[in-house]
Design a protein around this motif. Structure first.
Motif, short mmCIF file in Angstrom:
data_model
loop_
_atom_site.label_atom_id
_atom_site.label_comp_id
_atom_site.label_asym_id
_atom_site.label_seq_id
_atom_site.Cartn_x
_atom_site.Cartn_y
_atom_site.Cartn_z
N VAL A 139 0.83 -1.20 0.00
CA VAL A 139 0.00 0.00 0.00
C VAL A 139 0.87 1.26 0.00
O VAL A 139 0.64 2.19 -0.77
N LEU A 140 1.88 1.28 0.87
CA LEU A 140 2.74 2.47 0.97
C LEU A 140 3.62 2.63 -0.28
O LEU A 140 3.91 3.76 -0.69
N SER A 141 4.04 1.53 -0.89
CA SER A 141 4.88 1.61 -2.08
C SER A 141 4.08 2.10 -3.29
O SER A 141 4.63 2.78 -4.17
N LEU A 142 2.79 1.76 -3.34
CA LEU A 142 1.95 2.23 -4.44
C LEU A 142 1.55 3.69 -4.26
O LEU A 142 1.29 4.39 -5.24
N ARG A 143 1.52 4.13 -3.00
CA ARG A 143 1.16 5.52 -2.72
C ARG A 143 2.14 6.13 -1.71
O ARG A 143 1.75 6.48 -0.59
N PRO A 144 3.42 6.21 -2.07
CA PRO A 144 4.38 6.80 -1.13
C PRO A 144 4.08 8.28 -0.94
O PRO A 144 3.94 9.01 -1.90
N GLY A 145 3.96 8.73 0.28
CA GLY A 145 3.61 10.13 0.55
C GLY A 145 4.25 10.64 1.82
O GLY A 145 5.29 10.16 2.25
N LYS A 146 3.59 11.58 2.45
CA LYS A 146 4.16 12.22 3.64
C LYS A 146 4.27 11.27 4.81
O LYS A 146 5.12 11.47 5.69
N ILE A 147 3.43 10.25 4.86
CA ILE A 147 3.48 9.33 6.00
C ILE A 147 4.84 8.66 6.09
O ILE A 147 5.37 8.44 7.17
N LEU A 148 5.46 8.35 4.93
CA LEU A 148 6.76 7.71 4.93
C LEU A 148 7.82 8.65 5.49
O LEU A 148 8.65 8.26 6.30
N THR A 149 7.77 9.91 5.05
CA THR A 149 8.71 10.90 5.57
C THR A 149 8.52 11.10 7.06
O THR A 149 9.49 11.18 7.84
N TYR A 150 7.25 11.16 7.49
CA TYR A 150 6.96 11.37 8.91
C TYR A 150 7.49 10.21 9.75
O TYR A 150 8.14 10.42 10.77
N THR A 305 11.58 -1.30 -2.04
CA THR A 305 10.59 -1.73 -3.04
C THR A 305 10.38 -0.66 -4.10
O THR A 305 10.37 -0.96 -5.31
N THR A 306 10.22 0.58 -3.68
CA THR A 306 10.01 1.66 -4.65
C THR A 306 11.24 1.87 -5.53
O THR A 306 11.12 2.07 -6.74
N SER A 307 12.44 1.78 -4.94
CA SER A 307 13.68 1.96 -5.71
C SER A 307 13.83 0.86 -6.75
O SER A 307 14.16 1.13 -7.92
N CYS A 308 13.61 -0.39 -6.33
CA CYS A 308 13.75 -1.51 -7.26
C CYS A 308 12.70 -1.43 -8.37
O CYS A 308 13.00 -1.66 -9.54
N ALA A 309 11.46 -1.10 -8.00
CA ALA A 309 10.39 -1.02 -8.99
C ALA A 309 10.66 0.10 -10.01
O ALA A 309 10.47 -0.09 -11.22
N GLU A 310 11.12 1.25 -9.54
CA GLU A 310 11.44 2.35 -10.45
C GLU A 310 12.59 1.98 -11.38
O GLU A 310 12.57 2.31 -12.57
N THR A 311 13.60 1.28 -10.84
CA THR A 311 14.75 0.89 -11.65
C THR A 311 14.35 -0.08 -12.75
O THR A 311 14.72 0.08 -13.92
#
Length: 450
Positions: A139-150, A305-311
């Protein structure tokens, strides 16, 4: 265009570097090393710091000095096919095959496993926990937002505060002295080289090649653009973060040694960390540690996950979308997580023994490339001669059952007889140096006849 950052900007970059490289997983290896190295811990820590702290710093600097746009660009100097191979292998290692599953299993081992009943249903508990862990990661990887930074801003200080409490309590009440703990296994005979190889397990040198471009871009965004200035600024900022990492590694290793008066050596660092927390702080401390480590690992899992998916979405634009890669990587990580932390570490070691020599030589060639104009012949000879020995190191590090099944005793006898340092897991050093000499000769001959 400025030549260096202000002190405040240095602190900003240093804290970002620390946050990128240091997660909960970085604690499980030095604490275990302390338990098994015993009185030989000082030599072991020195070796560990070289690969666990020094190499990540050099990896980031290499990207700045060589003006590369990322790992694919950096390894493309060897050749396009090799760039695809090495980039995929590295990202899969720090991604869905080992590092991301390790996030879930470390969280479970440090937390729930110590609280739940120790019965034959442990596999079910891990299955349910990892299912929830990767559902949230998805869920967080599909919608990375402020919650991750927080979470990142709140979590890292909380984690360090709790760790500081645990280290402080251990220092005040050690259960034994360093000299009284007998070293075990390879730490008894070769503590420095064993610690050097143990530093591979942090995977930070590999991560530096994958994420270092982010640091370079941040420094350039702050106004430092000249390649040499970017590299020096990266090193200076990195020294601050590496000093903190080094101090933490040392203290956690000491914590492992000092625990041996009350505890037996654990099967892995996650279990050791949990047992130490419970011994000194009781159930309440264990609960706090479990919650903090779980959140830390969750943040790391989302970032990987986000880094690998973007790559992979960028490398293979005609294949899956970013969303498709995220789904695939979360599913794969869930499957691998359920083999357990000890198994993940066991099977990661051969892969790291293969990738680290290649990564080390790529880093060093990139740092020194301006002296030979980044000549492709030099790159190809060095990597070409490093590759077969790295492959042997992969085979030699396989579990005993796999080694016996492949019947590699004859190969081992030949390699140990003719390749220096092969018995230490460092047989790639001399072939790499030979490749460098041959590559430089080829370059000199070609320039003479040009």
């Amino acid at each position: 265009m400025k030549q260096k950052l202000s002190f405040k900007e240095y602190i900003y970059v240093a804290s970002m570097l620390f946050g990128m490289f240091f997660g909960a997983g970085n604690l499980i290896f030095p604490v275990y090393m302390g338990q098994v190295a015993g009185r030989n811990m000082w030599a072991a820590v020195l070796g560990f710091l070289i690969t666990g702290v020094g190499l990540p710093l050099l990896g980031v600097a290499a990207l700045g000095i060589s003006r590369s746009n990322g790992l694919f660009d950096l390894s493309h100097k060897v050749g396009r096919p090799y760039a695809f191979f090495f980039t995929c292998a590295l990202y899969l290692t720090i991604g869905p095959f080992f590092a991301i599953p390790r996030c879930a299993t470390t969280s479970f081992t440090v937390g729930l496993e110590q609280i739940l009943p120790h019965d034959d249903k442990s596999w079910l508990y891990l299955l349910l926990f990892s299912l929830l862990f990767f559902a949230v990661t998805l869920v967080l990887s599909l919608r990375p937002g402020k919650i991750l930074t927080y979470v990142g801003k709140v979590l890292t200080p909380c984690f360090l505060v709790f760790l500081a409490i645990m280290v402080f309590v251990t220092i005040l009440h050690p259960t034994t002295s360093i000299g009284a703990v007998e070293p075990q296994g390879a730490y008894a005979a070769q503590p420095f080289f064993t610690g050097f190889l143990e530093g591979y397990n942090t995977m930070d040198a590999l991560a530096s090649l994958a994420f270092g471009i982010v640091v370079v871009q941040v420094i350039q965004g702050l106004g430092v653009e000249k390649a040499e200035s970017v590299a020096m600024t990266t090193v200076r900022s990195g020294i601050l973060s590496c000093l903190l990492m080094g101090v933490i590694y040392l203290l956690v290793t000491l914590m492992g040694v000092w625990s041996r008066g009350a505890l037996e050596a654990a099967p892995n660092g996650g279990t050791a960390l949990a047992q130490i927390a419970q011994h000194y702080l009781g159930k309440a401390g264990l609960l706090v540690l479990a919650a903090t480590v779980t959140l830390a690992c969750l943040k790391t899992a989302v970032g990987l996950t986000t880094s690998c998916a973007e790559t992979f979405a960028g490398m293979f634009p005609k294949s899956l979308s970013y969303r498709g890669w995220v789904l695939l990587f979360c599913g794969t990580s869930f499957l691998f997580a359920n083999v357990g932390l000890t198994a993940i570490i066991t099977y990661a070691v051969p892969v790291l023994m293969f990738l680290y020599p290649l990564a080390i030589m790529l880093i060093l060639l990139s740092l020194l490339g301006r002296f030979f104009d980044y000549d492709r012949a030099v790159y190809r000879w060095v990597i070409g001669l490093t590759l077969p020995v790295a492959l042997y190191d992969f085979l030699a590090a396989l579990p005993e059952g796999a080694w016996n099944a492949l019947r590699l005793d004859g190969l081992q006898a030949v390699v140990l007889k003719y390749v220096p340092f092969a018995g230490l897991g460092l047989g790639w050093i001399c072939p790499a140096l030979l490749g460098l000499v041959i590559g430089l000769i080829f370059r000199a001959v070609r320039r003479k006849h040009a």
